[in-house]
Design an enzyme around this catalytic site. Structure first.
Site, PDB file in Angstrom:
ATOM      1  N   GLU A 105      23.346 -28.934  -3.320  1.00 20.21           N
ATOM      2  CA  GLU A 105      22.484 -29.148  -4.810  1.00 20.21           C
ATOM      3  C   GLU A 105      21.790 -28.155  -5.330  1.00 20.21           C
ATOM      4  O   GLU A 105      21.427 -27.283  -4.476  1.00 20.21           O
ATOM      5  CB  GLU A 105      21.795 -30.598  -4.354  1.00 20.21           C
ATOM      6  CG  GLU A 105      22.231 -31.661  -5.121  1.00 20.21           C
ATOM      7  CD  GLU A 105      22.256 -32.009  -6.663  1.00 20.21           C
ATOM      8  OE1 GLU A 105      22.208 -30.687  -7.203  1.00 20.21           O
ATOM      9  OE2 GLU A 105      22.039 -33.035  -6.987  1.00 20.21           O
ATOM     10  N   ASP A 106      21.563 -28.185  -6.632  1.00 18.36           N
ATOM     11  CA  ASP A 106      20.725 -27.069  -7.183  1.00 18.36           C
ATOM     12  C   ASP A 106      19.356 -27.466  -6.848  1.00 18.36           C
ATOM     13  O   ASP A 106      18.440 -26.601  -6.532  1.00 18.36           O
ATOM     14  CB  ASP A 106      20.970 -26.765  -8.601  1.00 18.36           C
ATOM     15  CG  ASP A 106      21.038 -28.234  -9.594  1.00 18.36           C
ATOM     16  OD1 ASP A 106      20.899 -29.079  -8.981  1.00 18.36           O
ATOM     17  OD2 ASP A 106      21.180 -28.044 -10.822  1.00 18.36           O
ATOM     18  N   ASP A 109      14.719 -33.742  -7.372  1.00 17.38           N
ATOM     19  CA  ASP A 109      13.294 -33.890  -7.971  1.00 17.38           C
ATOM     20  C   ASP A 109      12.931 -35.565  -7.484  1.00 17.38           C
ATOM     21  O   ASP A 109      12.448 -35.615  -6.389  1.00 17.38           O
ATOM     22  CB  ASP A 109      13.387 -33.832  -9.448  1.00 17.38           C
ATOM     23  CG  ASP A 109      12.082 -34.052 -10.333  1.00 17.38           C
ATOM     24  OD1 ASP A 109      10.808 -34.056  -9.495  1.00 17.38           O
ATOM     25  OD2 ASP A 109      12.191 -34.469 -11.513  1.00 17.38           O
ATOM     26  N   PHE A 158       9.354 -27.431 -14.701  1.00  8.58           N
ATOM     27  CA  PHE A 158      10.656 -27.291 -15.026  1.00  8.58           C
ATOM     28  C   PHE A 158      11.271 -25.967 -14.847  1.00  8.58           C
ATOM     29  O   PHE A 158      10.514 -24.992 -15.565  1.00  8.58           O
ATOM     30  CB  PHE A 158      10.965 -27.929 -16.267  1.00  8.58           C
ATOM     31  CG  PHE A 158      12.496 -28.287 -16.900  1.00  8.58           C
ATOM     32  CD1 PHE A 158      13.172 -29.509 -16.327  1.00  8.58           C
ATOM     33  CD2 PHE A 158      13.074 -27.157 -17.286  1.00  8.58           C
ATOM     34  CE1 PHE A 158      14.429 -29.695 -16.622  1.00  8.58           C
ATOM     35  CE2 PHE A 158      14.530 -27.531 -17.647  1.00  8.58           C
ATOM     36  CZ  PHE A 158      15.034 -28.731 -17.090  1.00  8.58           C
ATOM     37  N   ARG A 171      21.865 -21.075 -17.597  1.00  5.55           N
ATOM     38  CA  ARG A 171      22.256 -21.210 -16.299  1.00  5.55           C
ATOM     39  C   ARG A 171      22.742 -19.714 -15.789  1.00  5.55           C
ATOM     40  O   ARG A 171      22.886 -19.593 -14.504  1.00  5.55           O
ATOM     41  CB  ARG A 171      23.653 -22.063 -16.022  1.00  5.55           C
ATOM     42  CG  ARG A 171      23.503 -23.390 -16.582  1.00  5.55           C
ATOM     43  CD  ARG A 171      24.900 -24.080 -16.361  1.00  5.55           C
ATOM     44  NE  ARG A 171      24.892 -25.623 -16.914  1.00  5.55           N
ATOM     45  CZ  ARG A 171      24.386 -26.727 -16.487  1.00  5.55           C
ATOM     46  NH1 ARG A 171      23.711 -26.691 -15.546  1.00  5.55           N
ATOM     47  NH2 ARG A 171      24.514 -27.667 -16.998  1.00  5.55           N
TER      48      ARG A 171
HETATM   49  P1  IMP Z   1      16.520 -36.420  -9.706  1.00  2.00           P
HETATM   50  O1  IMP Z   1      17.548 -37.395  -9.603  1.00  2.00           O
HETATM   51  O2  IMP Z   1      15.167 -36.669 -10.280  1.00  2.00           O
HETATM   52  O3  IMP Z   1      16.532 -35.936  -8.153  1.00  2.00           O
HETATM   53  O4  IMP Z   1      17.175 -35.264 -10.616  1.00  2.00           O
HETATM   54  C1  IMP Z   1      18.079 -34.221 -10.102  1.00  2.00           C
HETATM   55  C2  IMP Z   1      18.515 -33.768 -11.223  1.00  2.00           C
HETATM   56  O5  IMP Z   1      17.759 -33.430 -12.588  1.00  2.00           O
HETATM   57  C3  IMP Z   1      19.319 -32.288 -11.019  1.00  2.00           C
HETATM   58  O6  IMP Z   1      20.500 -32.497 -10.515  1.00  2.00           O
HETATM   59  C4  IMP Z   1      19.094 -31.605 -12.301  1.00  2.00           C
HETATM   60  O7  IMP Z   1      20.166 -31.683 -12.925  1.00  2.00           O
HETATM   61  C5  IMP Z   1      17.879 -32.250 -13.247  1.00  2.00           C
HETATM   62  N1  IMP Z   1      16.610 -31.530 -12.806  1.00  2.00           N
HETATM   63  C6  IMP Z   1      15.562 -31.953 -12.294  1.00  2.00           C
HETATM   64  N2  IMP Z   1      14.477 -31.005 -12.342  1.00  2.00           N
HETATM   65  C7  IMP Z   1      15.053 -29.958 -12.917  1.00  2.00           C
HETATM   66  C8  IMP Z   1      14.560 -28.590 -13.215  1.00  2.00           C
HETATM   67  O8  IMP Z   1      13.347 -28.166 -13.103  1.00  2.00           O
HETATM   68  N3  IMP Z   1      15.330 -27.813 -13.894  1.00  2.00           N
HETATM   69  C9  IMP Z   1      16.526 -28.145 -14.267  1.00  2.00           C
HETATM   70  N4  IMP Z   1      17.234 -29.485 -13.982  1.00  2.00           N
HETATM   71  C10 IMP Z   1      16.371 -30.172 -13.514  1.00  2.00           C
HETATM   72 MG    MG Z   2      20.763 -30.677 -15.778  1.00  2.00          MG
END
Ligand code: IMP
Ligand code: MG
Length: 186
Positions: A105-106, A109, A158, A171
């Site tokens: 995963e990237d 959050d 962010f 990206r």
């Molecule tokens: P989560 O479901 O809240 O864990 O969010 C995960 C997804 O939200 C990631 O796969 C990203 O697509 C997006 N995301 C969350 N934080 C960031 C950020 O700081 N930059 C870019 N995308 C983010």
């Molecule tokens: Mg995104």
């Protein structure tokens, strides 16, 4: 080699993790993954599109038998609430039953997206199912996922670059940076 590239976009605020730091950390993580999966090899499952860049770099520091597949999911809408229900836009090409799967995963959050993905993958009975995330943002975590490998733990901000986008932009940056002011778009 030419001059280092600089990105001209005025909305870039500052570099949070630079290229050298990313390279160094991936070498360390790569050593751990190589050691942990030495016996069975590893099947990497990248979540598109954010994992694209880190996948390309991580796979090249592994020195064990490695296979790669990708999964694309839509972000959860405002109405998905805490279920984190996401839609699979592109499923895996290969069966994962009985295989040692490492999800790449990237960023994590809240953890809702990954939680949903892991639940889905678990129903397919992989031999093992673990997670590597380049970035961990623990501040707003809603589900405890037991992440095995973390690149960098970062504060609640962010970030873009190295695969991560803001409205599909940035990206391609080779580093991870914050933006001057953004409306988070998930
Ligand atoms: P989560 O479901 O809240 O864990 O969010 C995960 C997804 O939200 C990631 O796969 C990203 O697509 C997006 N995301 C969350 N934080 C960031 C950020 O700081 N930059 C870019 N995308 C983010
Ligand atoms: Mg995104």
């Amino acid at each position: 080699m030419g001059e280092p590239l600089t990105f001209a976009d005025p909305s870039i605020d500052r570099i949070l993790v630079d290229e050298a730091q990313i390279r160094q950390r991936l070498e360390d993580v790569g050593r751990d993954v190589t050691a942990d999966y030495a016996r069975q090899g590893v099947h990497l499952v990248g979540i598109l599109k954010g994992s694209l860049v880190v996948m390309a770099d991580l796979m090249r520091v592994l020195t064990i038998p490695t296979t790669v597949d990708f999964l694309a999911v839509s972000g959860y809408g405002p109405d998905a609430g805490r279920s984190g229900a996401v839609r699979v836009m592109k499923d895996l090409d290969q069966d994962i039953e009985g295989r040692p799967v490492l999800v790449v995963e990237d960023v994590i959050d809240t953890g809702l997206t990954l939680n949903y993905i892991l639940r889905t993958l678990r129903t397919r009975h992989p031999a093992s199912l673990d997670v590597f995330t380049l970035l961990d943002k623990p501040t707003h975590r809603l589900v405890d996922l037991g992440i095995r490998y973390v690149g960098f733990t970062i504060p609640d901000c962010f970030v873009v670059g190295y695969g991560l986008d803001y409205q599909e932009q940035f990206r391609n940056l080779p580093y991870i940076a914050t933006l001057k002011s953004v409306e988070p778009d998930g």
